[in-house]
Design a protein around this motif. Structure first.
Motif, PDB file in Angstrom:
ATOM      1  N   VAL A  89     -19.348   4.601  -1.907  1.00 11.72           N
ATOM      2  CA  VAL A  89     -20.348   3.918  -1.071  1.00 11.72           C
ATOM      3  C   VAL A  89     -21.279   5.264  -0.905  1.00 11.72           C
ATOM      4  CG1 VAL A  89     -21.132   2.539   1.036  1.00 11.72           C
ATOM      5  CG2 VAL A  89     -18.673   2.638   0.132  1.00 11.72           C
ATOM      6  N   PRO A  90     -22.397   5.302  -1.515  1.00 10.39           N
ATOM      7  CA  PRO A  90     -23.099   6.466  -1.669  1.00 10.39           C
ATOM      8  C   PRO A  90     -23.921   6.504  -0.087  1.00 10.39           C
ATOM      9  CG  PRO A  90     -23.388   5.561  -3.736  1.00 10.39           C
ATOM     10  CD  PRO A  90     -22.347   4.619  -2.806  1.00 10.39           C
ATOM     11  N   SER A  91     -24.420   5.472   0.497  1.00  6.13           N
ATOM     12  CA  SER A  91     -25.319   5.346   1.620  1.00  6.13           C
ATOM     13  C   SER A  91     -24.562   5.876   2.619  1.00  6.13           C
ATOM     14  CB  SER A  91     -25.820   3.940   1.808  1.00  6.13           C
ATOM     15  OG  SER A  91     -24.805   3.001   1.667  1.00  6.13           O
ATOM     16  N   TYR A  92     -23.394   5.870   2.796  1.00  6.89           N
ATOM     17  CA  TYR A  92     -22.315   6.312   3.641  1.00  6.89           C
ATOM     18  C   TYR A  92     -21.718   7.608   3.250  1.00  6.89           C
ATOM     19  CZ  TYR A  92     -22.858   2.327   6.720  1.00  6.89           C
ATOM     20  OH  TYR A  92     -23.528   1.232   7.581  1.00  6.89           O
ATOM     21  N   ASP A  93     -22.002   8.372   2.113  1.00  8.99           N
ATOM     22  CA  ASP A  93     -21.256   9.547   1.702  1.00  8.99           C
ATOM     23  C   ASP A  93     -19.794   9.173   1.778  1.00  8.99           C
ATOM     24  OD1 ASP A  93     -23.955  11.124   1.835  1.00  8.99           O
ATOM     25  OD2 ASP A  93     -23.687  10.767   3.834  1.00  8.99           O
ATOM     26  N   LEU A  94     -19.469   8.249   1.247  1.00  9.92           N
ATOM     27  CA  LEU A  94     -18.048   7.900   1.639  1.00  9.92           C
ATOM     28  C   LEU A  94     -17.269   7.583   0.152  1.00  9.92           C
ATOM     29  CD1 LEU A  94     -16.067   7.097   3.783  1.00  9.92           C
ATOM     30  CD2 LEU A  94     -16.996   4.810   3.678  1.00  9.92           C
ATOM     31  N   VAL A  95     -15.868   7.996   0.132  1.00 12.93           N
ATOM     32  CA  VAL A  95     -15.047   7.719  -0.990  1.00 12.93           C
ATOM     33  C   VAL A  95     -13.804   6.971  -0.321  1.00 12.93           C
ATOM     34  CG1 VAL A  95     -13.752   8.595  -3.068  1.00 12.93           C
ATOM     35  CG2 VAL A  95     -16.165   9.354  -2.486  1.00 12.93           C
ATOM     36  N   ILE A  96     -13.386   5.868  -0.921  1.00 12.27           N
ATOM     37  CA  ILE A  96     -12.265   5.290  -0.136  1.00 12.27           C
ATOM     38  C   ILE A  96     -11.070   5.207  -1.318  1.00 12.27           C
ATOM     39  CG2 ILE A  96     -11.180   3.475   0.932  1.00 12.27           C
ATOM     40  CD1 ILE A  96     -13.971   2.698   2.064  1.00 12.27           C
ATOM     41  N   THR A 144       0.852  -1.177   0.020  1.00 13.17           N
ATOM     42  CA  THR A 144      -0.014   0.023  -0.019  1.00 13.17           C
ATOM     43  C   THR A 144       0.711   1.288   0.179  1.00 13.17           C
ATOM     44  OG1 THR A 144      -1.803  -0.972   1.221  1.00 13.17           O
ATOM     45  CG2 THR A 144      -1.747   1.276   1.235  1.00 13.17           C
ATOM     46  N   ILE A 145       0.562   1.975  -1.081  1.00 10.46           N
ATOM     47  CA  ILE A 145       1.408   3.249  -1.031  1.00 10.46           C
ATOM     48  C   ILE A 145       0.825   4.554  -0.613  1.00 10.46           C
ATOM     49  CG2 ILE A 145       2.986   2.432  -2.900  1.00 10.46           C
ATOM     50  CD1 ILE A 145       1.536   3.985  -4.633  1.00 10.46           C
ATOM     51  N   SER A 146      -0.652   4.582  -0.827  1.00  7.87           N
ATOM     52  CA  SER A 146      -1.532   5.638  -0.077  1.00  7.87           C
ATOM     53  C   SER A 146      -3.023   5.084   0.429  1.00  7.87           C
ATOM     54  CB  SER A 146      -1.547   6.766  -1.207  1.00  7.87           C
ATOM     55  OG  SER A 146      -2.204   6.325  -2.268  1.00  7.87           O
ATOM     56  N   LEU A 147      -3.670   5.822   1.355  1.00  4.56           N
ATOM     57  CA  LEU A 147      -4.955   5.618   1.703  1.00  4.56           C
ATOM     58  C   LEU A 147      -5.699   6.714   1.862  1.00  4.56           C
ATOM     59  CD1 LEU A 147      -7.227   3.547   2.331  1.00  4.56           C
ATOM     60  CD2 LEU A 147      -6.426   3.637   4.653  1.00  4.56           C
ATOM     61  N   LEU A 148      -6.731   7.064   1.023  1.00  7.79           N
ATOM     62  CA  LEU A 148      -7.451   8.351   1.468  1.00  7.79           C
ATOM     63  C   LEU A 148      -8.743   7.932   1.693  1.00  7.79           C
ATOM     64  CD1 LEU A 148      -6.617  11.422   1.251  1.00  7.79           C
ATOM     65  CD2 LEU A 148      -7.415  11.191  -1.151  1.00  7.79           C
ATOM     66  N   ILE A 149      -9.452   8.595   2.591  1.00  3.69           N
ATOM     67  CA  ILE A 149     -11.062   8.315   2.888  1.00  3.69           C
ATOM     68  C   ILE A 149     -11.523   9.798   2.892  1.00  3.69           C
ATOM     69  CG2 ILE A 149     -12.468   7.393   4.440  1.00  3.69           C
ATOM     70  CD1 ILE A 149     -10.154   5.645   5.697  1.00  3.69           C
TER      71      ILE A 149
END
Length: 490
Positions: A449-456, A185-190
Motif C-alpha cells: 500500500v504505497p500511500s500508507y508506506d505499508l507492506v503486509i 494463519t501461520i505468520s503475520l508481518l506488518i
C-alpha cells in the motif's frame, strides 16, 4: 380395407415413437466415468511426495507437523505420522509415496538451494546426481547481528505515535482467530516505512521457517523478467520467440509466433486453457508440479484459440512461457540457475529463499518458491520503495507502472489483474486504489500500500474452501492509521 390402413398407420406411429424415444435416450447420455481417475491418484501421491519432502527438508518441520498442517491440502493422504505406504530417507533427504504393490511410486528429493524436485512416476533415485543444484555461497555477514532489513536484528524501537497499537493487535487477532478451521494463519508481518511494526507466528513456525509461496512466485518471476526488460535484454511487446510444440514443417506460419511477453504476463496469451475446468491436476500444470513433466515443454504445447491480448485467462503456463523467454535471453544454464539469487534475492537480503526447478532444471516460477515471511516482506519493500533498495535502483518505475496497470479485458473477472500482481477491486471503497497484492494458494498474501508506506505479509496453510480475503486484512490493518494519514504531518 379402411381398417387395414388404420392398423398400418398405428404401427407406423408406434414405430416412430419407439425410434424417437431411443433417439432421445441416446441424446440424453452424459459423461459420468472419470477416465483420468488413475492419473488423479498419481498426482495426489506426487503432491504428498513434494509437500512432505519440502516440509521435512526445506521447512525443517517434523513429520507430525507435516501431516497436521501441510498435508491438510490433500484429501485422505496416505498413512499418518507414525506409519504408512511411504518411505523417508533422512540421509538422502528424499520421500517415496506408494509401494511396488501399489504403483506408481512417486518420489521427491531435496536439492541444495533448490528445494524438493519431483521425479517421473516410478523413476528411481539413481538420477539424483544429475538433478539441478544451486550452490552459490551464502551472503556474507551474520544476519543475527545485522540490523533489519539487511539482517534480522531488530533494535528496540518506538512506534510512531499516530499508529494505534491496540488496533494493530486487533488486526492480528482477526488474522489468527478465524471463523473457519480451514483458514490457518501461520505468520503475520506488518512493515511501515521499512520498520517492522508487528510480527507474529503460529506455534511451530518462526522467522526462519520456509513455506511454499504458491502463486506469489509469479510476482517474483515478473520482477526478474522486469529486470531483464530494464536492461534491454527482453522487450515487453516483442514476440516471445519460443519454439512452439508440436514441431511442424510449416512452423513459420504458426499463429502463436505473434504472442508477446506482455500477453503472457497479462494472462492473455490466447492459448488453450490447461488449468481451467478442473484440469490442472489431470492434464494441466499439475503434471509439472507433481508428476515430473517438463514444465517448459508443457507450456509450449498448447494451441491458439483466441487472438492474443483479447481475453484474460489465468493460466500457470503463461508465466512459465515468460520465464522460458527469460532463460533464452540469459543465454546459458548456469547464468539462468544463478539469476534469481544474483539479480534479486542477494541484492535485498532474501537469505532464506529457494526458487525451485523441475527435474530438467527449469524454474517453476508460477508456484514453487519456498521463503519466509521476512523475506517476502523484503520483496514487498522493494516495490513499496518504488524499485529502489539502499539507494540503488533495481527495478524501473516504468516496470512497476506496468505490473499495476489492469490487464486487457479483465472485466471478465470480479478481480482486477495487472502484470502478475492483483489490483484492488473497483467495488472496494475501503482500500486505497494504489494498493496491489501478490496472492498464492493456501492463503499467501503480500500486500503493498504505497500511500500508507505499508507492506503486509500473511502466510497461511489454509485448506478446503479457504476464503481468507487479502483486502479485508488490509482494511483491518489500516484501521490503526489516521484516516488522513496521506495528508498528515506525522
Amino acid at each position: 380395407m379402411i381398417k387395414f390402413f388404420k392398423k398400418i398407420r398405428q404401427r407406423h406411429l408406434l414405430a416412430t415413437i419407439f425410434l424417437a424415444s431411443n433417439y432421445l435416450g441416446f441424446s440424453q447420455q452424459t459423461e459420468t466415468y472419470d477416465y483420468l481417475k488413475s492419473q488423479r491418484e498419481m498426482i495426489q501421491r506426487g503432491i504428498q511426495a513434494v509437500l512432505t519432502c519440502n516440509g521435512l527438508f526445506t521447512s525443517n518441520r517434523t513429520l507430525k507437523q507435516v501431516y497436521d498442517k501441510e498435508l491438510k491440502y490433500i484429501d485422505n493422504p496416505i498413512g499418518n505420522a507414525k506409519s504408512g505406504d511411504y518411505k523417508i530417507d533422512w540421509d538422502r533427504k528424499s520421500v517415496t509415496i506408494g509401494s511396488v504393490e501399489n504403483p506408481p511410486l512417486m518420489r521427491a528429493v531435496f536439492r541444495e538451494g533448490i528445494g524438493s524436485i519431483i521425479l517421473a512416476p516410478n523413476q528411481t533415485f539413481d538420477v539424483i546426481d544429475s538433478l539441478p543444484i544451486q550452490s552459490l555461497p551464502i551472503i556474507k555477514g551474520n544476519p543475527a547481528i545485522t540490523p533489519w532489513p539487511e539482517g534480522d536484528f531488530i533494535p528496540e524501537q518506538k512506534l510512531p505515535d499516530y499508529i494505534n497499537t491496540n488496533l494493530i493487535a486487533q488486526a492480528s487477532k482477526w488474522s489468527f482467530q478465524r471463523e473457519s478451521p480451514e483458514q490457518v494463519t501461520i505468520s503475520l508481518l506488518i512493515v511501515h516505512k521499512g520498520q517492522i511494526i508487528h510480527e507474529r507466528y503460529a506455534e511451530g513456525i518462526d522467522m526462519y521457517t520456509k513455506t511454499r509461496t504458491w502463486s506469489v512466485a509469479k510476482s517474483i518471476a515478473v520482477t526478474l523478467i522486469g529486470m531483464m526488460v530494464d536492461q534491454g535484454k527482453m522487450e515487453l511487446d516483442a514476440p516471445l520467440g519460443v519454439e512452439w510444440l508440436p514441431k511442424k514443417e510449416s512452423s513459420e506460419n504458426d499463429p502463436r509466433a505473434d504472442i508477446t511477453l506482455r500477453n503472457v504476463l497479462n494472462m492473455s496469451s490466447g492459448l488453450y486453457p490447461a488449468d481451467n475446468q478442473n484440469l490442472r491436476d489431470a492434464t494441466g500444470s499439475g503434471l509439472s508440479y507433481w508428476a515430473g513433466v517438463s514444465s517448459e515443454k508443457a507450456a509450449r504445447n498448447r494451441g491458439l484459440i483466441r487472438k492474443p491480448g483479447t481475453y484474460w485467462d489465468y493460466e500457470n503456463y503463461d508465466i512459465l512461457l515468460g520465464v522460458l523467454a527469460m532463460k533464452k535471453a540469459l543465454g546459458n544454464n548456469r547464468t539462468y540457475i544463478e539469476f534469481p539469487r544474483k539479480a534479486l534475492f542477494d541484492k535485498i537480503s532474501m537469505r532464506n529463499t529457494f526458487a525451485s526447478t523441475d527435474r530438467f532444471g527449469d524454474f517453476i516460477l508460477s508456484s514453487q518458491v519456498y521463503t519466509t515471511a521476512r523475506d517476502l516482506a523484503r520483496f514487498g519493500m522493494l516495490y513499496e520503495q518504488n524499485g529502489v533498495w539502499n539507494n540503488t535502483r533495481l527495478l524501473s518505475e516504468n516496470w512497476i507502472d506496468f505490473i499495476r496497470t489492469p490487464a486487457p479485458l479483465n472485466g471478465q473477472s470480479n478481480l482486477l489483474y495487472g502484470g502478475q500482481w492483483w489490483l484492488v477491486e473497483d467495488k472496494r471503497n475501503d482500500i486505497p486504489k494504489d494498493a496491489y497484492a501478490a496472492i498464492g494458494n493456501r492463503g499467501q498474501f503480500l500486500i503493498v500500500v504505497p500511500s500508507y508506506d505499508l507492506v503486509i505479509v500473511r502466510r497461511g496453510l489454509d485448506y478446503g474452501k479457504q476464503g481468507f480475503n487479502e483486502w479485508n486484512l488490509t482494511r483491518e490493518v489500516l484501521k490503526a492509521f489516521p484516516v488522513d494519514y496521506k495528508t498528515s504531518d506525522e
